[in-house]
Design an enzyme around this catalytic site. Structure first.
Site, PDB file in Angstrom:
ATOM      1  N   ASP A  83     -47.443 -11.566 -50.024  1.00 29.52           N
ATOM      2  CA  ASP A  83     -46.618 -12.532 -49.168  1.00 29.52           C
ATOM      3  C   ASP A  83     -47.323 -13.846 -49.142  1.00 29.52           C
ATOM      4  OD1 ASP A  83     -44.911 -10.661 -48.045  1.00 29.52           O
ATOM      5  OD2 ASP A  83     -46.380  -9.560 -47.519  1.00 29.52           O
ATOM      6  N   GLU A 102     -50.524   0.453 -49.643  1.00 27.55           N
ATOM      7  CA  GLU A 102     -50.634  -0.403 -50.837  1.00 27.55           C
ATOM      8  C   GLU A 102     -52.052  -0.797 -50.993  1.00 27.55           C
ATOM      9  OE1 GLU A 102     -46.615  -3.226 -50.431  1.00 27.55           O
ATOM     10  OE2 GLU A 102     -48.283  -3.787 -49.087  1.00 27.55           O
TER      11      GLU A 102
END
Ligand code: 5RP
Length: 224
Positions: A83, A102
């Site tokens: 992001d 992740e």
């Protein structure tokens, strides 16, 4: 080809037949998963270690063999999105809600490749995105209150009007910071708060960031 496709296709060029590949989450990583599916259909043998249920489902649907991290303690290469990316290749991840898995898979990965479009590059973390923090449901109000002491405004993430639940059965507090000056310290400090599972700061985990913009592809390498 759109920007996310360009970045994903460039990352897939790093994958070799026979590799154990970490399968990231989000729209850009999903493009990479589909491209890896094409490799498998052309005869490659890949093992995919997914970072979310969505990625697992997609990978299975395109023919990638899936396995668990416990059977492959080291992942050869992971392709994931982000992001925000700062100049030191530190990241904010987790707007898709998969930050815990992740990060576990990134930490087990020999070569972590991040694929983004140019809009994700920032001068400092927190410039555009909130920082997702995964918290357990128990006493979540109290945990959110403690998070405020770090100088952020935490908002409980919702989906379709109800609390968003992660693949691990937890909640996400999206914490809006003005500016994150010391990502390494904040990452560690947040994880000391009782009730916090992990947060979306990824410090020193990305080896390479592939950035696609209207001017073309750019590859950023970790310095050390
Ligand atoms: C999910 C993530 C994603 O990788 C991140 O949100 C980027 O997604 P996209 O490629 O759709 O912009 O961290 O937890």
């Amino acid at each position: 080809m759109d920007l996310k496709e360009m970045a994903a296709a460039e990352a897939v060029k790093l994958v070799r037949d026979g590799m154990v590949v970490g399968l990231g989450s989000g729209s850009t990583a999903s493009i990479a998963i589909r491209l890896l599916g094409e490799k498998v259909r052309n005869g490659w043998k890949l093992v995919g270690v997914p970072t979310s249920r969505d990625s697992e489902e997609l990978a299975r649907s395109v023919g990638i063999t899936i396995d668990e991290l416990k059977n492959h303690p080291t992942v050869d290469l992971t392709i994931d999105g982000a992001d925000e990316v700062d100049p030191d290749l530190n990241l904010i991840k987790g707007l898709g809600g998969a930050l815990v898995r992740e990060k576990i898979i990134a930490a087990a990965t020999k070569y972590e490749v991040i694929v983004v479009d140019g809009s994700k590059l920032v001068d400092y973390l927190g410039q555009k995105a909130p920082l997702p923090v995964e918290i357990v449901k128990f006493a979540s109000e109290s945990t959110m209150h403690r998070l405020k002491r770090f100088g952020c405004v935490p908002v409980l993430r919702e989906k379709n009007g109800i609390a968003f639940i992660t693949d691990n059965g937890n909640l996400i507090a999206d914490c809006r910071f003005q500016k994150i000056d010391d990502p390494k310290k904040l990452e560690a400090d947040l994880n000391l708060v009782p009730g916090v599972v992990d947060n979306g700061l990824f410090v020193g985990l990305a080896h390479r960031v592939i950035v696609a913009s209207k001017d073309g592809l750019k590859t950023l390498e970790r310095k050390s």
